[in-house]
Design an enzyme around this catalytic site. Structure first.
Site, PDB file in Angstrom:
ATOM      1  CB  CYS A   1      -1.078  -0.086   1.141  1.00 44.28           C
ATOM      2  SG  CYS A   1      -0.122   0.046   2.686  1.00 44.28           S
TER       3      CYS A   1
ATOM      4  CG  HIS B   1      -4.217  -0.447   3.856  1.00 37.10           C
ATOM      5  ND1 HIS B   1      -3.517  -1.454   3.159  1.00 37.10           N
ATOM      6  CD2 HIS B   1      -5.375  -0.016   3.169  1.00 37.10           C
ATOM      7  CE1 HIS B   1      -4.056  -1.379   1.826  1.00 37.10           C
ATOM      8  NE2 HIS B   1      -5.148  -0.519   1.696  1.00 37.10           N
TER       9      HIS B   1
ATOM     10  CG  HIS C   1      -6.604   0.114  -1.515  1.00 42.46           C
ATOM     11  ND1 HIS C   1      -6.515  -0.913  -0.721  1.00 42.46           N
ATOM     12  CD2 HIS C   1      -7.781   0.103  -2.040  1.00 42.46           C
ATOM     13  CE1 HIS C   1      -7.629  -1.692  -0.900  1.00 42.46           C
ATOM     14  NE2 HIS C   1      -8.536  -1.106  -1.573  1.00 42.46           N
TER      15      HIS C   1
END
Length: 431
Positions: free
Chosen positions: A343, A391, A403
């Site tokens: 990510c 994240h 993402h």
């Protein structure tokens, strides 16, 4: 259950390969996509079942989650059959496994036990344009490979080209048929092939005009509707704006043809609008909101303040465009290249392309950013998935963000999704 206990449960799940609750990718069929550690997918369960029958997967049940046990089982299988030992179930590994199953699982062809292709599809004359039979789930070969490549170029097929027509390919075909307003059945017949080849034909540029149509000379009007056949200055401006956000890859012509319609559909799909290839008020308003005409950004007479505003707007536009081009890149833990991203590696890569240097990890990016009460396009949204900021993704508007998820690769997700909304920490600005 407290956070510490939750972490223990999650850690145990990763260690054993047990299914955990994460956003899942669309259904597929074994052989239709590359499988790797971290994925949760029906394909993984099929893989585990097949490996179990051959004595490589020893866990007491197939879980659908590609964890350590599955990874080791794939490695053992690869080693025994002199394949590259990487723990990734790619086309070579899957083809070998399907070949050895010899009918114990559905082979990748509906009319032939040869797992490589249906009988006519390996010849040089197997191009999609000349293929006269229906193409449907279960087939494989060069014609399916070409189908997947065309669907991928149009943004419908977002995984590896395998030459096998499984559930992922069928879903892509259905999406394409739906956008083209033709029968949605997931089967590729003459009508679908005709639309595909028309969408994908190679053109240096679209025709300047159609003599039978009146020329439109006014500038782009967000209250009007533009479609295939429209011409004039308004279309030129529309194409210029589409080009500035990275979805129209040629010089503006002033003619709204199939290439322009395809670009409009790409833009609509990215921003969760009705995908019809028609530039109406909703599409034009969103395009005006996010686009920056690059021809106007170089105005040397603008003040420093205006230059700063233009540069910021251009940065945001280009970040969104760059992020969109990476959709479909697989997730790789620690990955920072187009071969695979985690990510924070994805976020860093996109920002670096615009000349903005940001830290490498999620936690450092969180600490480096300026907090904002509500995210704006180009801001970074952060989530707590394991404790603290762990994240993140790039916000693109409409409560959506791009993402790199462990089970999806680079994709678009919604902040209102139950999984993400419960873990949302906030947004930071790093530009």
């Amino acid at each position: 259950m407290n956070k510490t206990l939750k972490r223990v449960v999650i850690s145990s799940a990763f260690a054993t390969g047990l299914l955990i609750t994460t956003p899942q990718v669309a259904d597929a069929a074994l052989g239709d996509q590359t499988l790797r550690k971290g994925m949760t997918d029906p394909d993984v369960k099929d893989l585990q079942d097949a490996l179990k029958k051959k004595g490589f997967f020893n866990y007491d049940q197939s879980t659908g989650y590609y964890g350590t046990i599955t990874n080791e089982a794939v490695r053992k299988f690869q080693k025994e059959h002199n394949l590259q030992v990487d723990g990734i179930a790619g086309p070579q590994t899957l083809n070998k496994l399907l070949e050895l199953m010899d009918g114990e699982v559905a082979p990748p062809t509906s009319s032939n036990t040869n797992t490589q292709s249906s009988s006519p599809t390996q010849s040089a004359s197997s191009s999609l344009a000349n293929y006269s039979s229906l193409i449907r789930q279960g087939q494989s070969g060069k014609h399916v490979e070409q189908l997947q490549k065309i669907l991928k170029e149009q943004g419908y097929f977002r995984t590896d080209v395998t030459g096998y027509f499984g559930r992922v390919t069928e879903a892509a075909v259905r999406d394409f048929q739906r956008d083209m307003n033709i029968k949605v059945d997931g089967i590729v017949g003459p009508q679908t092939i005709g639309k595909l080849l028309n969408e994908n034909k190679t053109e240096v540029k679209e025709p300047e005009y159609k003599p039978s149509l009146p020329q439109e000379t006014s500038k782009l009007d967000t209250s009007k509707v533009y479609r295939v056949g429209s011409t004039g200055q308004a279309v030129t401006e529309l194409q210029s704006q589409l080009r500035s956000v990275g979805v129209f890859n040629q010089d503006p012509t002033g003619y709204y043809g199939e290439i322009t319609a395809t670009s409009v559909r790409s833009f609509q799909r990215l921003h969760n609008l009705k995908v019809d290839g028609i530039a109406g008020p909703q599409t034009l308003s969103k395009l005006k909101e996010v686009s920056t005409n690059k021809n106007n950004n170089s105005n040397s007479n603008a003040s420093n303040g205006n230059n700063s505003s233009s540069n910021s707007s251009a940065f945001v536009t280009n970040v969104v465009a760059d992020a969109a081009t990476l959709i479909g890149v697989p997730y790789v833990w620690g990955g920072t290249t187009t071969n695979g991203f985690d990510c924070s590696g994805f976020v860093q890569y996109v920002f670096n392309k615009q000349g903005v240097s940001i830290p490498r990890t999620v936690a450092l990016q969180w600490n480096a950013g300026k907090s904002v009460s509500e995210p704006a396009v180009g801001d970074i949204v952060f989530f707590d998935t394991t404790g603290g900021p762990s994240h993140n993704g790039i916000y693109i508007g409409n409560n959506q963000f791009v993402h790199s998820g462990s089970s999806t690769g680079v994709t678009i997700a919604n902040l209102n999704n139950n999984y993400w909304s419960q873990r949302y920490l906030g947004a930071k600005r790093l530009h």
